[in-house]
Design an enzyme around this catalytic site. Sequence first.
Site, PDB file in Angstrom:
ATOM      1  N   ASP A  79      -3.413   9.791   3.916  1.00 18.51           N
ATOM      2  CA  ASP A  79      -2.657   8.712   4.573  1.00 18.51           C
ATOM      3  C   ASP A  79      -2.632   8.929   6.085  1.00 18.51           C
ATOM      4  OD1 ASP A  79       0.741   7.414   4.534  1.00 18.51           O
ATOM      5  OD2 ASP A  79      -1.196   6.422   4.778  1.00 18.51           O
TER       6      ASP A  79
ATOM      7  N   LYS B  49      -2.887   8.138   9.768  1.00 22.93           N
ATOM      8  CA  LYS B  49      -2.792   6.928  10.607  1.00 22.93           C
ATOM      9  C   LYS B  49      -1.970   7.302  11.832  1.00 22.93           C
ATOM     10  CE  LYS B  49       0.964   5.567   7.533  1.00 22.93           C
ATOM     11  NZ  LYS B  49       1.394   4.677   6.468  1.00 22.93           N
TER      12      LYS B  49
ATOM     13  N   ASN C 151       1.381   8.749  11.684  1.00 24.62           N
ATOM     14  CA  ASN C 151       1.553  10.100  11.128  1.00 24.62           C
ATOM     15  C   ASN C 151       1.021  11.178  12.055  1.00 24.62           C
ATOM     16  OD1 ASN C 151       2.700   9.197   8.812  1.00 24.62           O
ATOM     17  ND2 ASN C 151       0.809   9.144   7.628  1.00 24.62           N
TER      18      ASN C 151
ATOM     19  N   ASP D 122       3.731  13.791   7.392  1.00 25.59           N
ATOM     20  CA  ASP D 122       3.786  12.890   6.228  1.00 25.59           C
ATOM     21  C   ASP D 122       2.783  13.252   5.145  1.00 25.59           C
ATOM     22  OD1 ASP D 122       4.851   9.443   6.512  1.00 25.59           O
ATOM     23  OD2 ASP D 122       5.514  11.187   5.366  1.00 25.59           O
TER      24      ASP D 122
ATOM     25  N   THR E 151     -18.912  23.233 -22.086  1.00 26.42           N
ATOM     26  CA  THR E 151     -20.122  22.537 -22.551  1.00 26.42           C
ATOM     27  C   THR E 151     -19.694  21.177 -23.089  1.00 26.42           C
ATOM     28  OG1 THR E 151     -20.694  24.722 -23.309  1.00 26.42           O
ATOM     29  CG2 THR E 151     -22.184  22.922 -23.962  1.00 26.42           C
TER      30      THR E 151
END
Length: 328
Positions: free
Chosen positions: A143, A145, A148, A164, A183
């Site tokens: 997030d 941006k 933040n 944040d 497997t």
Amino acid sequence: DLMADEQSNLPKEFSEKYLITKKIGAGVCGEVKLAFERATCKKVAVKTINKKDFPASLGTATRNAEREIQILKKIDHPCLIKTEDFFQTDDSYYIVLELMEGGELFDRVKSKNQIEESIAKLYFYQMLKAVEYLHNNGIIHRDLKPENVLLSSQDDICVIKITDFNQSKILEESALMRTLCGTPTYLAPEVFTDAVTVGYSSAVDAWSLGVVLFVCLAGYPPFHPNAQTGLSVRDQITQGIYTFIPSKWDGISDDAKDVVKRLLLVDPNARLTIEEALHHPWLMDEAMKETAECIMYPRDSGDAAEADAAEADASTTKRSREDDDDEQ
Ligand SMILES: C/C(=N\O)c1ccc(O)cc1O
């Protein structure tokens, strides 16, 4: 009195330790207030997260917030916000964070319109180092941006810190991951193609940093609701369609533009990784890196004097050894 009732509905042990004052920011899941640690008068930021603001069931909210706290406690990097303390009541979390006097990068870009290229490079380098640290610790922010990214002071040349982490994703060892290691003899095809397996990678953070760099340099976002293309923001992003408006980009170097172009690539495998971005020509700028290292890892006078003395001593020893060699 506003201050009094502000203080009143806080957890007692919180109030005993901190004095809350004014609101300084508002996030998507709570608000940020300025507070003073009573014992030291040190200024801190207190992020209040209201549990009932989470539309999802309380369970997920608690898990998210607990996970955020667990994430915040684990990290230690000069460009990542540190958690200083944590309290909770039945309906809220109180996270005490270091205060960043310069506020959000979002507001700085808004007030300056465009950030000068050399300053944008200094901030971007610090963001890359912070996200490199997160990725090396198996954390994807998801997030990133300008809201933040916080600035340590009102000066252009300052430390930036990313905050944040509530959308962060620790690459926990999941049952599915364990299954995929064994497997697959008896494993149904959808287990491989199921959305969860496809998930995202750390490349999502590289894309976001490309958008943040674009906004810092140009003062407008690459993907936004606009009439011309007639495309939704989602379609602009999934098709990687954006414009370098000449009036905004003419004064900006080709190297800077090239970093943006190589981060805003729709194919995550073609996109620059954080590591590759750190080695792009635009970031091969020794003066900028020296400034960054200096403000990220300040040596206070004591250390500096000590370090200089040690250096002087080392060079004296070296010189006397050379003299000895000369005499032999
Ligand atoms: C979250 C935070 N610090 O950690 C913060 C948020 C907004 C602001 O203006 C100042 C701040 O220090």
